[in-house]
Design a protein around this motif. Structure first.
Motif, PDB file in Angstrom:
ATOM      1  N   UNK A   1      10.652  45.280  28.454  1.00 27.83           N
ATOM      2  CA  UNK A   1      11.797  44.398  28.722  1.00 27.83           C
ATOM      3  C   UNK A   1      12.475  43.961  27.422  1.00 27.83           C
ATOM      4  N   UNK A   2      11.716  43.841  26.331  1.00 29.44           N
ATOM      5  CA  UNK A   2      12.309  43.479  25.047  1.00 29.44           C
ATOM      6  C   UNK A   2      13.200  44.600  24.514  1.00 29.44           C
ATOM      7  N   UNK A   3      12.885  45.824  24.855  1.00 29.51           N
ATOM      8  CA  UNK A   3      13.754  46.946  24.478  1.00 29.51           C
ATOM      9  C   UNK A   3      15.115  46.848  25.157  1.00 29.51           C
ATOM     10  N   UNK A   4      15.161  46.202  26.304  1.00 29.23           N
ATOM     11  CA  UNK A   4      16.411  46.085  27.045  1.00 29.23           C
ATOM     12  C   UNK A   4      17.340  45.037  26.459  1.00 29.23           C
ATOM     13  N   UNK A   5      16.838  44.264  25.484  1.00 25.67           N
ATOM     14  CA  UNK A   5      17.667  43.242  24.842  1.00 25.67           C
ATOM     15  C   UNK A   5      17.730  43.455  23.339  1.00 25.67           C
ATOM     16  N   UNK A   6      17.328  44.634  22.912  1.00 21.56           N
ATOM     17  CA  UNK A   6      17.403  45.010  21.500  1.00 21.56           C
ATOM     18  C   UNK A   6      16.525  44.120  20.615  1.00 21.56           C
ATOM     19  N   UNK A   7      15.531  43.466  21.217  1.00 23.03           N
ATOM     20  CA  UNK A   7      14.558  42.726  20.422  1.00 23.03           C
ATOM     21  C   UNK A   7      13.532  43.677  19.826  1.00 23.03           C
ATOM     22  N   UNK A   8      13.421  44.841  20.419  1.00 17.33           N
ATOM     23  CA  UNK A   8      12.646  45.948  19.874  1.00 17.33           C
ATOM     24  C   UNK A   8      13.533  47.191  19.915  1.00 17.33           C
TER      25      UNK A   8
ATOM     26  N   UNK B   1      22.730  49.576  27.951  1.00 17.17           N
ATOM     27  CA  UNK B   1      23.170  48.521  28.863  1.00 17.17           C
ATOM     28  C   UNK B   1      24.611  48.855  29.220  1.00 17.17           C
ATOM     29  N   UNK B   2      24.844  49.059  30.513  1.00 15.03           N
ATOM     30  CA  UNK B   2      26.147  49.535  30.970  1.00 15.03           C
ATOM     31  C   UNK B   2      26.428  50.868  30.269  1.00 15.03           C
ATOM     32  N   UNK B   3      27.465  50.982  29.486  1.00 10.25           N
ATOM     33  CA  UNK B   3      27.735  52.245  28.792  1.00 10.25           C
ATOM     34  C   UNK B   3      27.417  52.166  27.301  1.00 10.25           C
ATOM     35  N   UNK B   4      26.799  51.061  26.871  1.00 13.45           N
ATOM     36  CA  UNK B   4      26.593  50.838  25.445  1.00 13.45           C
ATOM     37  C   UNK B   4      25.132  51.099  25.071  1.00 13.45           C
ATOM     38  N   UNK B   5      24.931  51.946  24.076  1.00 12.93           N
ATOM     39  CA  UNK B   5      23.578  52.179  23.592  1.00 12.93           C
ATOM     40  C   UNK B   5      23.127  51.003  22.736  1.00 12.93           C
ATOM     41  N   UNK B   6      21.866  50.574  22.937  1.00 13.72           N
ATOM     42  CA  UNK B   6      21.329  49.463  22.177  1.00 13.72           C
ATOM     43  C   UNK B   6      20.799  49.953  20.837  1.00 13.72           C
ATOM     44  N   UNK B   7      21.394  49.472  19.779  1.00 12.36           N
ATOM     45  CA  UNK B   7      20.930  49.742  18.423  1.00 12.36           C
ATOM     46  C   UNK B   7      21.062  48.443  17.628  1.00 12.36           C
ATOM     47  N   UNK B   8      20.459  48.393  16.444  1.00 10.08           N
ATOM     48  CA  UNK B   8      20.612  47.208  15.605  1.00 10.08           C
ATOM     49  C   UNK B   8      22.082  46.954  15.283  1.00 10.08           C
ATOM     50  N   UNK B   9      22.831  48.040  15.157  1.00 15.99           N
ATOM     51  CA  UNK B   9      24.235  47.919  14.779  1.00 15.99           C
ATOM     52  C   UNK B   9      25.042  47.159  15.814  1.00 15.99           C
ATOM     53  N   UNK B  10      24.766  47.379  17.100  1.00 13.71           N
ATOM     54  CA  UNK B  10      25.575  46.717  18.131  1.00 13.71           C
ATOM     55  C   UNK B  10      24.788  45.673  18.919  1.00 13.71           C
ATOM     56  N   UNK B  11      23.673  45.216  18.355  1.00 18.11           N
ATOM     57  CA  UNK B  11      22.846  44.219  19.045  1.00 18.11           C
ATOM     58  C   UNK B  11      23.630  42.958  19.369  1.00 18.11           C
ATOM     59  N   UNK B  12      24.383  42.451  18.392  1.00 18.96           N
ATOM     60  CA  UNK B  12      25.123  41.209  18.621  1.00 18.96           C
ATOM     61  C   UNK B  12      26.116  41.362  19.764  1.00 18.96           C
TER      62      UNK B  12
END
Length: 241
Positions: A44-51, A60-71
């Motif tokens: 579940x933490x991967x789903x919020x970019x905490x990991x 999430x939706x059409x956006x890939x979770x990376x450190x760059x777009x975490x905010x």
């Protein structure tokens, strides 16, 4: 709404997740259960970019979770409720709730206050707006944490064992709030929990995770009345009496 593609996560030589593929539809309520150390919280933490995954991709939706777009992801799409309440002790309840909307989303303060009061009422604590967290019970603090997540008006809410830090008599008041939220179609929810009765009430789909793998998934009726995997049967036999 949420998509994981062949996700692996390792900490040194310890591989916690071993090739997770998962698709959570918009508006779906998914409950994740499993023994301690099985990888539930990491998932579940991967789903919020905490990991971040060691390999594989999370969307999430059409956006890939990376450190760059975490905010961006946290600002626009997802909010998380943790085991611990993580409220700022030097701020009132109301100030805790309006901090995110005013700082991250640049919502005018008057509008943020109005929204915060709506969600405080939803969790039954509108009379605690001026209180400080240390003067509230654990159950009240967790309900405030849920209201804080709601004030961000994100479409995805993630819960990581939201009642595990509570005294037993405070658990139900928090579960009741989440149960009420689960009836609202505009929220997509992923919930890690050990509360099996609660899982039956809120879930559209239940996942059983063990050893970093999704071993079984299905509707609550399938999962609790007719599980197919032997490990699932063993787990349920130990926690449901």
């Amino acid at each position: 709404m949420i998509r994981l593609e062949d996700v692996h996560k390792s900490y040194g030589d310890n591989e916690v997740l071993k090739g997770i593929n998962l698709h959570v539809k918009e508006g779906e309520k998914v409950v994740i259960i499993g023994p301690s150390g099985s990888g539930k919280s990491t998932l579940v933490r991967l789903m919020n970019c905490l990991e971040e995954p060691t390999s594989g991709r999370v969307f999430i939706h059409t956006h890939e979770l990376t450190k760059k777009n975490r905010a961006f992801i946290n600002k626009m799409h997802s909010a998380m409720v943790f085991q611990q309440f993580n409220l700022y002790p030097n701020m009132t309840v109301l100030d805790n709730l309006i901090l995110g909307p005013t700082k991250l989303k640049k919502v005018p303060k008057d509008e943020a206050i109005e929204t915060a009061m709506v969600y405080l009422k939803k969790v039954g604590l509108q009379d605690k707006a001026g209180a400080y967290p240390q003067n509230l019970s654990g159950g009240q603090q967790q309900r405030i944490a849920i209201a804080r997540a709601l004030t961000m008006k994100n479409r995805v809410i993630l819960f990581d064992e939201p009642t595990s830090a509570l005294d037993p008599e405070m658990v139900q008041e928090v579960l009741d709030v989440i149960i009420n939220l689960s009836h609202e179609k505009n929220f997509t929810m992923v919930i890690v929990t050990h509360e099996m009765g609660f899982a039956k009430q809120v879930a559209d789909r239940v996942l059983f995770v063990d050893g970093g793998i999704i071993l079984e998934e299905g509707t609550p009726q399938h999962f609790f009345e007719n599980p197919q995997n032997e490990r699932t049967k063993e787990f349920l036999s130990k926690i449901i009496r």
